[in-house]
Design an enzyme around this catalytic site. Structure first.
Site, PDB file in Angstrom:
ATOM      1  N   ARG A 120      52.177  33.858  27.447  1.00 36.54           N
ATOM      2  CA  ARG A 120      50.981  33.649  28.135  1.00 36.54           C
ATOM      3  C   ARG A 120      50.495  32.413  28.871  1.00 36.54           C
ATOM      4  NH1 ARG A 120      49.207  33.078  23.104  1.00 36.54           N
ATOM      5  NH2 ARG A 120      48.298  35.011  22.051  1.00 36.54           N
ATOM      6  N   LYS A 142      47.917  35.293  43.597  1.00 34.29           N
ATOM      7  CA  LYS A 142      48.215  36.401  42.580  1.00 34.29           C
ATOM      8  C   LYS A 142      49.205  37.006  42.090  1.00 34.29           C
ATOM      9  CE  LYS A 142      44.036  38.349  46.007  1.00 34.29           C
ATOM     10  NZ  LYS A 142      43.480  38.761  46.537  1.00 34.29           N
ATOM     11  N   GLU A 184      50.247  39.992  59.475  1.00 38.50           N
ATOM     12  CA  GLU A 184      49.736  39.049  59.280  1.00 38.50           C
ATOM     13  C   GLU A 184      49.874  37.469  59.345  1.00 38.50           C
ATOM     14  OE1 GLU A 184      47.509  39.723  56.099  1.00 38.50           O
ATOM     15  OE2 GLU A 184      48.833  40.792  55.316  1.00 38.50           O
ATOM     16  N   LYS A 226      46.626  30.458  55.012  1.00 36.07           N
ATOM     17  CA  LYS A 226      46.485  30.876  53.942  1.00 36.07           C
ATOM     18  C   LYS A 226      46.601  29.808  52.575  1.00 36.07           C
ATOM     19  CE  LYS A 226      47.605  34.119  50.177  1.00 36.07           C
ATOM     20  NZ  LYS A 226      47.627  35.172  49.677  1.00 36.07           N
ATOM     21  N   GLU A 236      38.977  34.259  44.593  1.00 36.62           N
ATOM     22  CA  GLU A 236      38.707  35.308  45.459  1.00 36.62           C
ATOM     23  C   GLU A 236      36.943  35.175  45.104  1.00 36.62           C
ATOM     24  OE1 GLU A 236      40.629  38.880  46.226  1.00 36.62           O
ATOM     25  OE2 GLU A 236      39.786  39.186  47.756  1.00 36.62           O
ATOM     26  N   ARG A 240      37.832  33.717  50.310  1.00 37.68           N
ATOM     27  CA  ARG A 240      39.290  34.264  50.228  1.00 37.68           C
ATOM     28  C   ARG A 240      39.051  35.655  50.954  1.00 37.68           C
ATOM     29  NH1 ARG A 240      44.144  33.628  45.867  1.00 37.68           N
ATOM     30  NH2 ARG A 240      45.448  34.730  47.004  1.00 37.68           N
ATOM     31  N   ASN A 244      41.624  39.320  53.947  1.00 40.03           N
ATOM     32  CA  ASN A 244      41.566  40.943  54.130  1.00 40.03           C
ATOM     33  C   ASN A 244      40.846  41.161  55.059  1.00 40.03           C
ATOM     34  OD1 ASN A 244      41.807  41.009  51.490  1.00 40.03           O
ATOM     35  ND2 ASN A 244      40.121  40.845  50.448  1.00 40.03           N
ATOM     36  N   HIS A 247      42.516  44.761  56.592  1.00 40.08           N
ATOM     37  CA  HIS A 247      42.972  45.339  54.870  1.00 40.08           C
ATOM     38  C   HIS A 247      41.780  46.710  54.865  1.00 40.08           C
ATOM     39  CE1 HIS A 247      45.118  42.118  55.009  1.00 40.08           C
ATOM     40  NE2 HIS A 247      45.938  42.351  54.397  1.00 40.08           N
ATOM     41  N   HIS A 251      44.330  49.795  53.989  1.00 35.26           N
ATOM     42  CA  HIS A 251      44.200  50.314  53.087  1.00 35.26           C
ATOM     43  C   HIS A 251      44.410  51.936  52.846  1.00 35.26           C
ATOM     44  CE1 HIS A 251      43.660  45.698  50.667  1.00 35.26           C
ATOM     45  NE2 HIS A 251      44.984  46.071  50.641  1.00 35.26           N
ATOM     46  N   HIS A 263      52.734  47.708  55.599  1.00 37.29           N
ATOM     47  CA  HIS A 263      51.433  47.131  54.980  1.00 37.29           C
ATOM     48  C   HIS A 263      50.331  46.362  56.857  1.00 37.29           C
ATOM     49  CE1 HIS A 263      48.595  45.076  53.253  1.00 37.29           C
ATOM     50  NE2 HIS A 263      48.547  43.971  53.748  1.00 37.29           N
TER      51      HIS A 263
HETATM   52  N1  GLY Z   1      46.543  38.756  50.875  1.00 38.88           N
HETATM   53  C1  GLY Z   1      45.767  38.610  50.503  1.00 38.88           C
HETATM   54  C2  GLY Z   1      45.411  37.000  49.454  1.00 38.88           C
HETATM   55  O1  GLY Z   1      45.984  36.704  48.987  1.00 38.88           O
HETATM   56  O2  GLY Z   1      44.316  36.529  48.851  1.00 38.88           O
END
Ligand code: GLY
Length: 359
Positions: A120, A142, A184, A226, A236, A240, A244, A247, A251, A263
């Site tokens: 966990r 993430k 980015e 970031k 998010e 956050r 995107n 994106h 995507h 990407h």
């Molecule tokens: N790559 C987008 C984020 O980390 O939210």
């Protein structure tokens, strides 16, 4: 030059992103003294880069278990994660042990996911070796793997205990990958820190090289953007989403290309599309739209895509929207560093914006 430390908050355990050249000596401090065992998850092809990482950890008294995984996106697979769980189990990893992920964004996503799920959640330190990994994937907590149905469908928010960006690893990166990461960096410039744009425009030839005059400042500024965004909104639920930018269409392009398109290249096209959407919606001036094209072109990133692909891309964006249970949303700009959301644009607006990017 000494290491730069960028703090990331947003969770009960704030952490630092350490940036510098030859900063491996910082690793043991990030891993911390409580871990008896440390798993070093790395792509099989990055053995040369993983070896000094393992040596630094051994020198600090840890029992190190190197765990090679497949290169790139192939690592983000349930079978690979299950194999790592088995290896951790056989080696007797406890809750006080740690995972270190060394590699590009796919590897650090996988390592973070395994760390999030083993018992966990155990301590995880990420050592991104690509520009994209440093400025995006490794920062923000993430983690995840892919399934047959799509990318990153299984995952967890599991902020690392630290991130170590050793700029000395970047010269070994293929130029096209470095340029993909630069998309980015430029995105961070448009959504939050226009000094990034000024630095790239002042020396576009240098911007595409890890040895460039402004490389370190560009990377640190992009990480700082970031860090600020995820500190404000780790999960998010608000700010956050601005990450995107570019994106949504990006995507869809990656999917149309079966993920054989980098990407960052797809995001570059997506940013021009979003800029055109904003202009056509009366939110953004034509000069800033042109600035997208000129800066991206100056570093070798694409700004257009096949006209005949539009129907398929639009369908993909709609399916993606349904999967996420929301209206189709685009991050757009209402000026430099002034991101906003355009929700539910009309077909006419989407069609017109795509005409403006169709090559
Ligand atoms: N790559 C987008 C984020 O980390 O939210």
């Amino acid at each position: 030059m000494s290491a730069t430390r960028i703090g990331v908050g947003g969770s009960s355990a704030p952490y630092e992103v350490v940036v510098g050249s030859g900063v491996l000596g910082e690793l043991a401090g990030l891993v911390g003294g409580t871990a008896a065992r440390v798993a070093v998850i790395h792509p099989g092809s990055l053995g040369e880069i993983a070896r000094p990482v393992c040596a630094a950890l051994e020198a600090a008294g840890h029992v190190v278990h190197p765990m090679p995984v497949p290169d790139g996106e192939a690592a983000k697979d349930a079978a690979v994660a299950a194999d790592l769980w088995a290896r951790l189990g056989r080696a007797g990893f406890t809750r006080s042990d740690a995972v270190v992920g060394v590699g590009g964004g796919a590897t650090t996503d996988l390592a973070g996911f395994v760390a999030a799920t083993w018992l966990r959640g155990v301590r995880c330190v990420l050592v991104p070796t690509t520009l994209l990994g440093m400025v995006d994937a490794a920062v923000g907590g993430k983690t995840g793997i892919n399934t047959a149905e799509g990318k990153n469908l299984v995952g967890a928010f599991h902020p690392p205990a630290g991130v170590l960006c050793d700029l000395a690893t970047l010269p070994s990166l293929p130029t096209a990958d470095y340029i993909g990461g630069l998309a980015e960096v430029i995105k961070a410039g448009f959504i939050a820190d226009p000094v990034i744009l000024d630095l790239v425009e002042s020396d576009p030839e240098g911007a595409v090289r890890p040895e460039g005059r402004h490389t370190r400042e560009l990377i640190e500024r992009a990480i700082a953007v970031k860090a600020e965004v995820v500190s404000a909104d780790l999960r998010e639920s608000g700010r956050r989403e601005i990450l995107n930018y570019g994106h949504t269409l990006g995507h869809a392009i990656e999917r149309a290309e079966n993920y054989a398109f980098r990407h960052g290249y797809a995001v570059a096209i997506g940013m021009v599309f979003a800029a055109e959407l904003a202009r056509l919606d009366g939110r953004l001036d034509a000069r800033t739209v042109e600035r997208h094209r000129s800066i991206l072109t100056s570093v070798g990133l694409p700004t257009g895509y096949a006209g005949e692909a539009w129907a398929g891309l639009r369908d993909t964006m709609r399916v993606d929207k349904k999967a996420r249970g929301a209206t189709l949303r685009f991050v757009v700009l209402e000026g430099l560093a002034r991101p906003a959301i355009l929700a539910g644009p009309s077909d006419a607006l989407l069609d017109a914006a795509y005409r403006a990017v169709s090559a």
